[in-house]
Scaffold this active site. Structure first.
Site, PDB file in Angstrom:
ATOM      1  N   LYS A   1       0.755  -1.192   0.108  1.00 56.92           N
ATOM      2  CA  LYS A   1      -0.228   0.028  -0.016  1.00 56.92           C
ATOM      3  C   LYS A   1       0.879   1.206  -0.095  1.00 56.92           C
ATOM      4  O   LYS A   1       1.958   1.281   0.660  1.00 56.92           O
ATOM      5  CB  LYS A   1      -0.820  -0.001   1.299  1.00 56.92           C
ATOM      6  CG  LYS A   1      -1.854   1.381   1.317  1.00 56.92           C
ATOM      7  CD  LYS A   1      -2.590   1.202   2.722  1.00 56.92           C
ATOM      8  CE  LYS A   1      -3.318   2.867   2.828  1.00 56.92           C
ATOM      9  NZ  LYS A   1      -4.258   2.766   4.161  1.00 56.92           N
TER      10      LYS A   1
ATOM     11  N   GLU B   1      -8.074  11.725  13.134  1.00 56.07           N
ATOM     12  CA  GLU B   1      -7.492  10.503  13.477  1.00 56.07           C
ATOM     13  C   GLU B   1      -6.226  10.644  14.727  1.00 56.07           C
ATOM     14  O   GLU B   1      -5.668  11.464  14.662  1.00 56.07           O
ATOM     15  CB  GLU B   1      -6.513  10.063  12.169  1.00 56.07           C
ATOM     16  CG  GLU B   1      -5.888   8.858  12.399  1.00 56.07           C
ATOM     17  CD  GLU B   1      -4.827   8.321  11.200  1.00 56.07           C
ATOM     18  OE1 GLU B   1      -4.025   7.261  10.959  1.00 56.07           O
ATOM     19  OE2 GLU B   1      -5.233   8.852   9.968  1.00 56.07           O
TER      20      GLU B   1
END
Length: 536
Positions: A278, A328
């Site tokens: 990723k 986050e």
């Protein structure tokens, strides 16, 4: 290009230049009597400063905080807005829903000089101006720097904190717009306003260290200079669109180059000899506005957009303002207890409840999004397990809903073996696969070779260090606001097997919408800017 920020410059002490092995002479907090208003608090602190000048401490180093509880609850961001361009400045509020009245989980027993402890409040938000001591270097943030910060902190004085941010990639060259931040920048505010549940508090902090050529007298003089700039009158902010007209918006990369970058990433991921699983590619969008953007007013508007999110602002001397509204958490530590978030995969919210539930179902059942999320969660779990006795993942996978978007989410908690592992957690967790990729070094290298702009503090750790507690968010959903030059708005998207360039571009648009929709749109009559995207 970005203009110079003309500001009043005062000399301050850089704590990174000291010896972290030598303890500070004293770390102390004194709480004065409760007053009804900020103006009365200013009067009380001014008297206290005069008293301190008459009886200076006999120590060659130390840090002293004087705090005055205020009966009225005033929003920290409104106090900061009243201070205009007094720099450096910072703001931080925890990721809690203001509508539910849930402030930071730091519970304070505020006793005054008469022993009264009637004020027991949760901390909601903190704003600060001036720097009692700052911490900054061009080289990457190190254990030495962490120890230098902790040298000025104590669990006995929980509100003496260093607020700041660290670059996403300290090995990358620093571009002009990020120069004032260096590789990292932290500050202990000289003048601080704390918003509590049901009340407020105004505080001053004095730090000195003769070994750093910063004496008590110089620290007091610097504080007095900052205090002369402090406004006591706080006006209620209207938390709505700020009114600046967007004349143009330019993306780096543009859509064509974005598609090429995503296809290049997919080719690398799908190559059997590649270890890349990723990579998170980002975009920088420069918006030019008809008038200057007020970063504090803009951030106040984002508070309405971002319930259950961290809000932050960090602006060094002679620098632009780094502001954000991030959902986050990187980590929160209180004593040995630590928690972190796994947050990945993105969908828009539905216009109706039925549509919203359908989108939620699609997100939960998508193989591509499950892969992207699992990579993030398992990586964070492995990092925590290396320094924790036990790690609990609960929930393992659910949907976290924000006003405009929703993500896959898991919370991870554990117990550190020792407090010094805090630095190890910070350096190992950052950057997470949610903002960089996996494996970390392969993804970072791909980003450095592919992206044509400097991320700076975007996607880096932003938050604070305290004595027994520290908290850091991930600096996403953020922007750099520059005097006379509009702003740079940043967003990223995770690329894994099955990603589609156009879908990922749409995700970038969705993530930046919370910022751009708070500004008004205006079509310029003529423009010759290359790769300009006019907004209709």
């Amino acid at each position: 290009m970005f203009g110079n920020e003309a500001r009043r410059v005062v000399a301050w002490m850089n704590g990174c230049e000291g010896d972290p092995k030598l303890p500070i002479g004293s770390i102390e907090t004194r709480t004065l009597t409760v007053v009804p208003s900020p103006s009365k608090a200013m009067e009380r602190l001014s008297v206290a400063i005069r008293e301190l000048k008459c009886s200076p401490p006999p120590l060659t180093s130390g840090i002293l905080r004087l705090q005055v509880p205020i009966e009225e609850q005033i929003e920290a961001i409104e106090w900061l807005h009243a201070q205009h361009d007094n720099l450096p400045r910072c703001f931080f509020s925890g990721r809690r829903s203001r509508a539910n009245g849930n402030g930071s989980n730091l519970l304070m027993d505020i006793g005054n000089e008469n022993g009264d402890t009637s004020f027991t409040n949760n901390l909601v938000g903190v704003a600060g101006v001036g720097s009692a001591v700052f911490f900054q270097q061009l080289r990457p943030f190190s254990y030495h720097d962490w120890r230098s910060i902790k040298r000025f902190l104590s669990s006995e004085c929980p509100l003496i904190r260093a607020y700041g941010a660290i670059r996403f990639d300290a090995t990358a060259n620093i571009s002009p717009e990020w120069k004032a931040f260096a590789s990292f920048y932290f500050m202990v505010p000289q003048v601080e306003f704390d918003e509590l549940e049901g009340s407020s508090m105004l505080a001053i902090t004095i730090a000195w260290d003769n070994a750093l050529s910063w004496t008590w007298d110089e620290a007091i003089h610097s504080l007095e200079t900052t205090m002369q700039q402090i406004a006591s009158v706080v006006i209620k902010l209207k938390k709505e669109a700020s009114g600046e007209s967007i004349l143009s918006k330019t993306h780096v990369p543009n859509k064509t180059h974005w598609d090429l970058a995503v296809k290049k990433a997919l080719q690398e991921i799908n190559t059997s000899s590649s270890e890349l699983v990723k990579v998170v590619l980002a975009r920088s969008s420069r918006i030019l506005t008809a008038t200057n953007i007020d970063p504090i007013a803009w951030l106040a508007s984002l508070q309405v957009e971002g319930e259950d999110a961290y809000q932050f602002c960090l602006q060094p001397p002679n620098g632009p303002a780094f502001v954000g509204n991030t959902p986050e958490r990187l980590f929160h530590r209180k004593w040995l207890s630590i928690s972190s978030d796994a947050l990945a995969a993105t969908r828009a919210r539905g216009e109706s409840r039925a549509l919203d539930l359908q989108i939620e179902h699609d997100l939960l059942s998508s193989p591509k999004d499950h892969l992207e999320f699992t990579v993030v969660r398992e990586n964070i779990q492995n990092k925590l397990e290396s320094v924790c006795d036990r790690v609990v993942v609960e929930p393992k996978k659910t949907v976290r809903k924000l006003p405009r978007i929703q993500h896959l989410y898991a919370q991870l908690t554990g117990n550190l073996r020792r407090e010094d592992d805090e630095f190890e957690i910070l350096s190992s967790l950052h950057p997470t696969p949610a903002v960089c990729g996996l494996p970390k070094e392969a993804a970072r290298l791909f980003i450095s070779e592919t992206e044509m702009f400097d991320r700076g503090m975007y996607a880096g750790p932003v938050g604070w260090f305290g004595g027994g507690e520290s908290e850091f968010a991930v600096g996403i959903r953020s922007a750099l606001v520059v005097m006379d030059s509009g702003a740079l708005i940043y967003a990223g998207a995770g690329i894994v097997e099955g990603s589609n360039p156009s879908s990922e571009w749409d995700e970038l648009e969705l993530k930046t919408s919370q910022c751009t929709k708070l500004l008004q749109l205006e079509v310029p009559r003529q423009s010759k800017v290359e790769n300009l995207e006019i907004i209709y």
